[in-house]
Design a protein around this motif. Sequence first.
Motif, mmCIF file in Angstrom:
data_model
loop_
_atom_site.group_PDB
_atom_site.id
_atom_site.type_symbol
_atom_site.label_atom_id
_atom_site.label_comp_id
_atom_site.label_asym_id
_atom_site.label_seq_id
_atom_site.Cartn_x
_atom_site.Cartn_y
_atom_site.Cartn_z
ATOM 1 N N ALA A 185 0.747 -1.187 -0.046
ATOM 2 C CA ALA A 185 -0.038 -0.113 -0.337
ATOM 3 C C ALA A 185 1.043 1.215 -0.219
ATOM 4 N N SER A 186 2.233 1.103 0.586
ATOM 5 C CA SER A 186 3.058 2.717 0.819
ATOM 6 C C SER A 186 4.037 1.765 -0.437
ATOM 7 N N ARG A 187 4.612 2.641 -0.855
ATOM 8 C CA ARG A 187 5.770 2.860 -0.999
ATOM 9 C C ARG A 187 6.977 3.178 -0.440
ATOM 10 N N THR A 188 8.942 2.129 -0.367
ATOM 11 C CA THR A 188 9.765 1.868 0.750
ATOM 12 C C THR A 188 10.263 3.058 -0.262
ATOM 13 N N PRO A 189 10.660 4.090 0.525
ATOM 14 C CA PRO A 189 11.317 5.012 -0.533
ATOM 15 C C PRO A 189 13.733 3.495 -0.389
ATOM 16 N N ILE A 190 14.289 4.470 -1.358
ATOM 17 C CA ILE A 190 15.366 3.000 -1.968
ATOM 18 C C ILE A 190 16.359 4.393 -1.830
ATOM 19 N N ASP A 191 17.418 3.803 -0.757
ATOM 20 C CA ASP A 191 18.759 5.038 -0.566
ATOM 21 C C ASP A 191 19.507 4.684 -1.537
ATOM 22 N N TRP A 192 19.916 5.439 -2.661
ATOM 23 C CA TRP A 192 20.816 4.348 -3.660
ATOM 24 C C TRP A 192 21.906 4.719 -3.473
ATOM 25 N N LEU A 193 22.322 6.178 -3.391
ATOM 26 C CA LEU A 193 23.457 6.367 -2.799
ATOM 27 C C LEU A 193 24.150 4.962 -1.547
ATOM 28 N N GLY A 194 22.952 5.255 -0.407
ATOM 29 C CA GLY A 194 23.517 4.261 0.439
ATOM 30 C C GLY A 194 24.453 3.179 -0.134
ATOM 31 N N LEU A 195 23.550 2.636 -1.283
ATOM 32 C CA LEU A 195 23.631 0.562 -1.526
ATOM 33 C C LEU A 195 24.950 1.218 -2.415
ATOM 34 N N THR A 196 25.186 2.278 -3.016
ATOM 35 C CA THR A 196 26.486 2.367 -4.079
ATOM 36 C C THR A 196 27.255 2.537 -2.506
ATOM 37 N N LEU A 197 27.742 3.545 -1.821
ATOM 38 C CA LEU A 197 28.282 3.263 -0.916
ATOM 39 C C LEU A 197 28.662 2.211 -0.103
ATOM 40 N N THR A 207 28.405 -1.147 -1.605
ATOM 41 C CA THR A 207 28.821 -2.179 -2.919
ATOM 42 C C THR A 207 29.882 -1.301 -2.804
ATOM 43 N N ALA A 208 30.590 -0.289 -3.289
ATOM 44 C CA ALA A 208 31.659 -0.073 -3.703
ATOM 45 C C ALA A 208 32.420 0.064 -2.187
ATOM 46 N N ALA A 209 32.960 0.124 -1.242
ATOM 47 C CA ALA A 209 32.977 -0.192 0.166
ATOM 48 C C ALA A 209 33.218 -1.944 -0.061
ATOM 49 N N LEU A 210 32.655 -3.288 -0.672
ATOM 50 C CA LEU A 210 32.495 -4.240 -0.191
ATOM 51 C C LEU A 210 33.467 -5.135 -1.708
ATOM 52 N N GLY A 211 33.116 -3.927 -2.197
ATOM 53 C CA GLY A 211 33.698 -4.310 -3.937
ATOM 54 C C GLY A 211 35.694 -3.839 -3.596
ATOM 55 N N ALA A 243 32.822 2.829 4.025
ATOM 56 C CA ALA A 243 32.205 2.036 4.493
ATOM 57 C C ALA A 243 31.457 3.453 6.203
ATOM 58 N N LEU A 244 32.472 3.611 6.328
ATOM 59 C CA LEU A 244 32.538 5.029 7.452
ATOM 60 C C LEU A 244 31.705 5.976 6.411
ATOM 61 N N THR A 245 31.557 6.217 5.669
ATOM 62 C CA THR A 245 30.743 7.311 5.152
ATOM 63 C C THR A 245 28.968 6.737 4.870
ATOM 64 N N PHE A 246 29.412 5.084 4.503
ATOM 65 C CA PHE A 246 28.193 4.618 4.508
ATOM 66 C C PHE A 246 27.461 4.701 5.736
ATOM 67 N N ARG A 301 14.678 5.887 7.994
ATOM 68 C CA ARG A 301 14.692 5.301 7.384
ATOM 69 C C ARG A 301 15.607 4.300 6.299
ATOM 70 N N PRO A 302 17.142 4.065 7.706
ATOM 71 C CA PRO A 302 18.172 3.075 7.407
ATOM 72 C C PRO A 302 18.049 1.784 6.139
ATOM 73 N N LEU A 303 19.247 2.009 5.715
ATOM 74 C CA LEU A 303 19.255 1.001 4.833
ATOM 75 C C LEU A 303 19.523 -0.377 5.943
ATOM 76 N N ILE A 304 20.857 0.191 6.696
ATOM 77 C CA ILE A 304 21.412 -0.868 8.362
ATOM 78 C C ILE A 304 21.058 0.446 9.399
ATOM 79 N N ASP A 305 20.220 0.160 10.654
ATOM 80 C CA ASP A 305 20.020 0.607 11.080
ATOM 81 C C ASP A 305 21.464 0.259 12.566
ATOM 82 N N PRO A 306 22.407 1.426 12.491
ATOM 83 C CA PRO A 306 23.665 1.556 13.168
ATOM 84 C C PRO A 306 22.914 1.032 14.595
ATOM 85 N N VAL A 307 21.391 1.354 15.038
ATOM 86 C CA VAL A 307 21.614 0.785 16.663
ATOM 87 C C VAL A 307 21.775 -0.771 16.773
#
Length: 468
Positions: free
Chosen positions: A205-217, A219-223, A249-252, A261-267
């Motif tokens: 019913a509701s659309r979840t926003p996608i953090d494209w910049l977070g995903l890029t950060l 993915t690049a950190a892991l790569g 990774a620290l920037t992410f 609504r983070p991709l991964i909650d630091p808490v």
Amino acid sequence: MTLSRDLSVTVDPSVTWDRRARLTAGVLGLGAFLTQFDVTALVVVMPEIGRDLAVNLPGLAWVIDAYSLAFTAALLAAGALADRYGRRRSLLAGNAVFATASVACALATTAPALWAARAGQGIGSALLITGALASIAAAFPEPSLRARAYALIGILSGVAMALGPTLGGLLAAWLGWRTIFLANVLPCALIALAVPRLVGEGRAASRTPIDWLGLTLLTAALGLAIEGCLQARDPVRCLVSLAAGLVLALTFAWRQRGRTRPLIDPVLVSDRTVQAVIVLLIAVSVGYWAVLVYLPAFLLAAFGLDAQAAGLALLAATLPMLVLPPLGGRMVQKFGWRRAFGGALVLIVVGNAVLAGAALASPPAGASAFVGALAGMVAVGAGAALAHPQLSGAIVALARSETAGMASAVTMVARQGGFALGVAALGVLASTESNGAGYAPMFGFAAVTGLIGLVACHLLPGDAARQR
């Protein structure tokens, strides 16, 4: 049964586990089978791919890691995309991407072309498996039927994990390694034909926003971390890659703290017990899954096995994944997380130590070393089978109920990230010598990783009853 935009359903009390229900679950389960099969079946033909495309072991690591890295990144976005554009549509789009990328893999004549096609497979797999699992929930609103459907998917995934190396070895021996990828086309065609006839569409019913910049950060950190591991023999390039990955990774992490609504909650990941489970996930990924990638090359170098024989020998490591997971669940209930996971990690440590000994003994004592290698494979397979399925549930149980979905995402990132980094690290440690002795450092590193996981077990609760 009707499915509206907000996923409300009209439940037919007469719905049973009939032929149509089994067919629906089986077709959706093909997605889970394919995503597992194209990792496990490939491990037996890595030496052959290396010879055909003139790629060394570190380069071959990207054949696995390109898939794993793309799968990890895409999976974090796939759920939101499926909610926004439709679960069935996401499934079918992923299926089309996966099929196309599989053909591209089979036609690849250079290593970069194969890496790119494998990345495409990873993206398709993420959309395919996310759409399939979400469609199961919509197609089977009655809990008991949904449980049966998920159980069937689990069986198909287990078969792919357990028999993938053997089937891959047989295909490669008969028709060549490229047929492993072409074998995906028929199941993908079946999914494309059957899903529109068996599965309804559903959206959130509701659309979840996608953090494209977070995903890029992320993915690049892991790569960059993977590339840093692969460049271990070049200290400057290694340090530059690792440092750049750490910065990203620290920037992410900093970015996630500022989002509602983070991709991964630091808490969530700051909890010591959650951190312990993450360490365990990485330890199992390195000590079993990454080791599995290089076992065929070791068996070839140490004992002269071909792809078909190596696939059969790998049953010692993979069959436990098919038969032992239920025992792992009972062990957790009886002994608690700390002792159950600790026992599983002991098996992984001992198994890799035995494999290291077999590697050192293989040139002068082939027969006895081969028996030792089989024993080591049984041990690491048993340890992984007892721990692997239960670790995902551990993070979800430790997390607050409102963060259960994110806890599942953390599990996936830790598992896939640990696997990708493990494949890279072991690829550098594995020797290109003609005998098996050069693989001893690789197995030794996997054993040490298991010991780190064993230490992390002490941070876990003594029982499996703790939930927030």
